[in-house]
Scaffold this motif. Structure first.
Motif, mmCIF file in Angstrom:
data_model
loop_
_atom_site.group_PDB
_atom_site.id
_atom_site.type_symbol
_atom_site.label_atom_id
_atom_site.label_comp_id
_atom_site.label_asym_id
_atom_site.label_seq_id
_atom_site.Cartn_x
_atom_site.Cartn_y
_atom_site.Cartn_z
ATOM 1 N N GLY A 19 49.941 35.958 41.745
ATOM 2 C CA GLY A 19 49.160 36.902 40.971
ATOM 3 C C GLY A 19 49.979 38.153 40.772
ATOM 4 O O GLY A 19 51.048 38.314 41.366
ATOM 5 N N PHE A 20 49.465 39.028 39.938
ATOM 6 C CA PHE A 20 50.171 40.265 39.625
ATOM 7 C C PHE A 20 49.201 41.428 39.674
ATOM 8 O O PHE A 20 48.060 41.310 39.248
ATOM 9 C CB PHE A 20 50.779 40.193 38.220
ATOM 10 N N CYS A 21 49.690 42.553 40.165
ATOM 11 C CA CYS A 21 48.896 43.773 40.162
ATOM 12 C C CYS A 21 49.107 44.468 38.819
ATOM 13 O O CYS A 21 50.244 44.786 38.460
ATOM 14 C CB CYS A 21 49.318 44.692 41.302
ATOM 15 N N LYS A 39 42.869 42.878 46.203
ATOM 16 C CA LYS A 39 43.564 44.073 46.674
ATOM 17 C C LYS A 39 45.071 43.833 46.688
ATOM 18 O O LYS A 39 45.557 42.833 47.220
ATOM 19 C CB LYS A 39 43.090 44.443 48.072
ATOM 20 N N CYS A 40 45.811 44.764 46.127
ATOM 21 C CA CYS A 40 47.264 44.688 46.070
ATOM 22 C C CYS A 40 47.865 45.010 47.440
ATOM 23 O O CYS A 40 47.500 46.005 48.065
ATOM 24 C CB CYS A 40 47.810 45.656 45.020
ATOM 25 N N GLU A 41 48.792 44.158 47.885
ATOM 26 C CA GLU A 41 49.469 44.370 49.165
ATOM 27 C C GLU A 41 50.453 45.536 49.105
ATOM 28 O O GLU A 41 50.855 46.055 50.135
ATOM 29 C CB GLU A 41 50.224 43.102 49.577
ATOM 30 N N ASP A 42 50.831 45.947 47.900
ATOM 31 C CA ASP A 42 51.813 47.011 47.749
ATOM 32 C C ASP A 42 51.163 48.379 47.559
ATOM 33 O O ASP A 42 51.422 49.303 48.320
ATOM 34 C CB ASP A 42 52.746 46.692 46.579
ATOM 35 N N CYS A 43 50.290 48.505 46.555
ATOM 36 C CA CYS A 43 49.724 49.828 46.241
ATOM 37 C C CYS A 43 48.282 50.010 46.745
ATOM 38 O O CYS A 43 47.778 51.126 46.751
ATOM 39 C CB CYS A 43 49.787 50.098 44.735
ATOM 40 N N GLU A 45 45.498 49.046 45.361
ATOM 41 C CA GLU A 45 44.476 49.008 44.314
ATOM 42 C C GLU A 45 43.885 47.602 44.212
ATOM 43 O O GLU A 45 44.557 46.616 44.495
ATOM 44 C CB GLU A 45 45.086 49.394 42.956
ATOM 45 N N ARG A 46 42.654 47.531 43.784
ATOM 46 C CA ARG A 46 42.005 46.231 43.572
ATOM 47 C C ARG A 46 42.229 45.804 42.126
ATOM 48 O O ARG A 46 41.312 45.726 41.324
ATOM 49 C CB ARG A 46 40.517 46.321 43.896
#
Length: 64
Positions: A19-21, A39-43, A45-46
């Motif tokens: 997937g991609f944020c 939920k993004c593992e990096d930033c 954000e959902r």
């Protein structure tokens, strides 16, 4: 980072759940094809969507 259709197509063709944020462009593994607003593992954000879901979004905008 902007996500382009080539990245998404490659993810769809692969055997990995990707997937991609849409907020930061992070490529995230272990994301179901129809995922929305994970939920993004990096930033944090959902805004993570499955590759197949994003492929459809190139035709129809995502709900915010």
């Amino acid at each position: 980072m902007k996500i382009d259709i080539e990245q998404v197509m490659n993810a769809v063709k692969s055997d990995e759940y990707m997937g991609f944020c849409v907020a930061c462009g992070y490529e995230q593994y272990g994301v179901e094809p129809d995922a929305r607003k994970y939920k993004c593992e990096d930033c944090g954000e959902r805004k993570v969507y499955g590759a197949e879901e994003l492929l459809m979004a190139f035709s129809w905008p995502l709900d915010n």
